[in-house]
Design a protein around this motif. Structure first.
Motif, short mmCIF file in Angstrom:
data_model
loop_
_atom_site.label_atom_id
_atom_site.label_comp_id
_atom_site.label_asym_id
_atom_site.label_seq_id
_atom_site.Cartn_x
_atom_site.Cartn_y
_atom_site.Cartn_z
N ILE A 156 0.84 -1.20 0.00
CA ILE A 156 0.00 0.00 0.00
C ILE A 156 0.88 1.26 0.00
N GLY A 157 2.19 1.07 -0.19
CA GLY A 157 3.10 2.20 -0.27
C GLY A 157 3.63 2.69 1.06
N LYS A 158 3.38 1.95 2.14
CA LYS A 158 3.87 2.33 3.46
C LYS A 158 4.65 1.17 4.07
N THR A 159 5.61 1.52 4.92
CA THR A 159 6.36 0.49 5.63
C THR A 159 6.04 0.57 7.11
N ILE A 160 6.42 -0.48 7.84
CA ILE A 160 6.14 -0.52 9.28
C ILE A 160 7.17 0.28 10.06
N LYS A 161 8.31 0.55 9.45
CA LYS A 161 9.34 1.30 10.18
C LYS A 161 8.72 2.54 10.82
N HIS A 162 8.91 2.67 12.11
CA HIS A 162 8.34 3.81 12.81
C HIS A 162 9.44 4.63 13.48
N GLN A 163 9.06 5.76 13.99
CA GLN A 163 10.04 6.69 14.53
C GLN A 163 10.83 6.11 15.68
N GLN A 164 10.21 5.19 16.45
CA GLN A 164 10.91 4.63 17.59
C GLN A 164 12.18 3.91 17.17
N ILE A 165 12.10 3.12 16.09
CA ILE A 165 13.29 2.39 15.64
C ILE A 165 14.36 3.35 15.17
N ALA A 166 13.95 4.39 14.46
CA ALA A 166 14.91 5.38 13.98
C ALA A 166 15.64 6.04 15.15
N LYS A 167 14.97 6.15 16.29
CA LYS A 167 15.57 6.80 17.46
C LYS A 167 16.51 5.88 18.23
N ILE A 168 16.26 4.58 18.20
CA ILE A 168 17.02 3.69 19.09
C ILE A 168 18.21 3.02 18.43
N ILE A 169 18.23 2.89 17.11
CA ILE A 169 19.36 2.20 16.48
C ILE A 169 20.63 3.04 16.64
N ASN A 170 21.75 2.35 16.86
CA ASN A 170 22.99 3.07 17.02
C ASN A 170 23.65 3.33 15.67
N SER A 171 24.87 3.84 15.71
CA SER A 171 25.55 4.21 14.46
C SER A 171 25.86 3.02 13.58
N ASN A 172 25.83 1.81 14.17
CA ASN A 172 26.06 0.59 13.39
C ASN A 172 24.76 -0.09 12.96
N SER A 173 23.64 0.64 13.10
CA SER A 173 22.30 0.12 12.75
C SER A 173 21.91 -1.07 13.62
N GLU A 174 22.34 -1.04 14.87
CA GLU A 174 22.03 -2.13 15.80
C GLU A 174 21.10 -1.65 16.90
N ILE A 175 20.28 -2.57 17.40
CA ILE A 175 19.36 -2.29 18.50
C ILE A 175 19.91 -2.93 19.76
N GLY A 176 20.02 -2.15 20.84
CA GLY A 176 20.64 -2.63 22.06
C GLY A 176 19.70 -3.39 22.98
N LEU A 177 20.29 -3.99 24.01
CA LEU A 177 19.53 -4.76 25.00
C LEU A 177 18.56 -3.88 25.77
N ILE A 178 19.04 -2.77 26.32
CA ILE A 178 18.20 -1.92 27.16
C ILE A 178 16.99 -1.41 26.38
N ASP A 179 17.17 -1.14 25.09
CA ASP A 179 16.09 -0.61 24.27
C ASP A 179 14.91 -1.58 24.17
N GLN A 180 15.17 -2.87 24.38
CA GLN A 180 14.12 -3.87 24.19
C GLN A 180 13.40 -4.26 25.48
N ILE A 181 13.86 -3.77 26.62
CA ILE A 181 13.26 -4.17 27.89
C ILE A 181 11.89 -3.54 28.09
N PHE A 182 11.74 -2.28 27.71
CA PHE A 182 10.51 -1.56 27.98
C PHE A 182 9.59 -1.45 26.78
N ASP A 183 10.00 -2.00 25.65
CA ASP A 183 9.15 -1.98 24.46
C ASP A 183 9.58 -3.12 23.55
N THR A 184 8.73 -3.47 22.59
CA THR A 184 9.03 -4.55 21.65
C THR A 184 9.25 -3.96 20.26
#
Length: 349
Positions: A156-184
């Motif tokens: 439908i021309g949209k992706t699921i990527k949301h602002q939260q992921i853009a905020k939490i990924i580090n410079s290596n495009s990785e998601i850390g442990l702490i970021d996943q404790i309080f949200d999925t």
């Protein structure tokens, strides 16, 4: 349960007829409308067939429609590529069914798949590029962005990527442990893991540890604790909206405030405590020194361990205040206090 990196040596290049095995795991349930299209899209992946072989590991979780009959027809046609597992029609539930399948898998790379999505022909190929950029002995999970698709499997021309992921990924495009404790953030249908992580998952006996935490969420936690969770910023899946799988594309802004509050009291706090408990179990039951844990992860895991030993109100308050920006971006101090109050039960379950 004790293990180290030595447990995964010799499992990096699992092969059949000198071809590396790429496993695709699928748990089906009443998916007769779409399972054929999904299987076709997986079997049509563009790969170097001299080097790789895609095997589909499929378990039906007690379907009452024609799903299993359709799958058996595919199995007859592709007997060397589709393995039907544990098909006695026992209903285990979504997450436990996937974990059951994983216990049968031995592969260089393992992809997770829903029954009603569609893969573009370059999905596996794009994931492999990322896998090749990491050391093979390092536990690694990769999650891509996905296209939101209509009931016909068309974007439908949209992706699921949301602002939260853009905020939490580090410079290596990785998601850390702490970021996943309080949200999925991990979406199982867009997830793939290497053999090092697969063996680590099996060693943790997730089937008995799961306790209502989704398998993909906890796999992401394992990956970011002992290795890496990489976010591939490309939509490599058509995530079909059928009415049964809208969780991944939900719009929380449409929730009424009363439902948000009820969700906090009934779900978010108890889910957070459950995740903290299981993360602590994972840490204590593992030889963490065998892995190059970051200083941040080591300190965080030790703090969780202390919560399970001494979890009085002020201990909880100190913990949630320290990680308040993960607890809430908008009201960190207030929400941290609420978390400390509401989480008085449920520790070390």
């Amino acid at each position: 349960m004790k293990f180290s990196k030595e447990d995964i040596r010799g499992n990096q290049n699992l092969r059949i007829n000198n071809k590396k095995i790429i496993a695709v795991v699928i748990s089906t349930y009443n998916g007769e409308r779409f399972i054929s299209e999904q299987l076709d899209s997986i079997l049509a992946q563009k790969l170097n067939t001299k080097e790789y072989l895609i095997n589909i590991f499929l378990r039906d979780d007690g379907s009452t429609d024609a799903t299993l009959d359709i799958v058996k027809q595919y199995q007859q046609k592709y007997s060397d590529r589709i393995l039907l597992i544990d098909s006695e029609k026992q209903n285990l539930g979504f997450g436990r069914s996937f974990l059951k399948i994983l216990s049968f898998v031995h592969a260089a790379y393992t992809f997770f798949s829903d029954q009603d999505d569609v893969w573009p022909v370059n999905k596996v190929e794009e994931f492999l590029k990322v896998f090749f950029s990491y050391p093979p002995m390092e536990p690694l999970a990769i999650m891509s962005d996905v296209w939101i698709a209509d009931s016909k499997g068309q974007s439908i021309g949209k992706t699921i990527k949301h602002q939260q992921i853009a905020k939490i990924i580090n410079s290596n495009s990785e998601i850390g442990l702490i970021d996943q404790i309080f949200d999925t953030y991990v979406q199982g249908s867009a997830l793939a893991i290497n053999s090092a992580l697969l063996i680590l998952i099996k060693k943790t006996k997730l089937m008995s540890m799961q306790k209502k935490i989704e398998h993909d969420h906890f796999i992401g936690i394992i990956a970011s604790t002992f290795g890496d969770l990489y976010y591939l910023d490309k939509p490599l899946l058509f995530y079909r909206q059928t009415g049964n799988n809208i969780f991944g594309a939900r719009d929380l802004r449409k929730k009424k405030i009363i439902k948000k509050i009820c969700g906090l009291f009934e779900n978010r706090v108890s889910d957070t405590v459950r995740v903290l408990n299981l993360t602590s179990q994972l840490h204590l039951n593992t030889i963490s020194s065998a892995y190059n844990l970051s200083i941040e992860n080591k300190n965080f895991l030790h703090e969780i361990d202390r919560l399970n030993v001494s979890h009085g109100f002020f201990t909880r308050l100190k913990f949630f205040l320290k990680y308040r920006r993960w607890v809430s971006h908008t009201h960190p101090f207030i929400m941290s206090t609420i978390y400390a109050l509401l989480s008085r039960r449920g520790w070390a379950q």
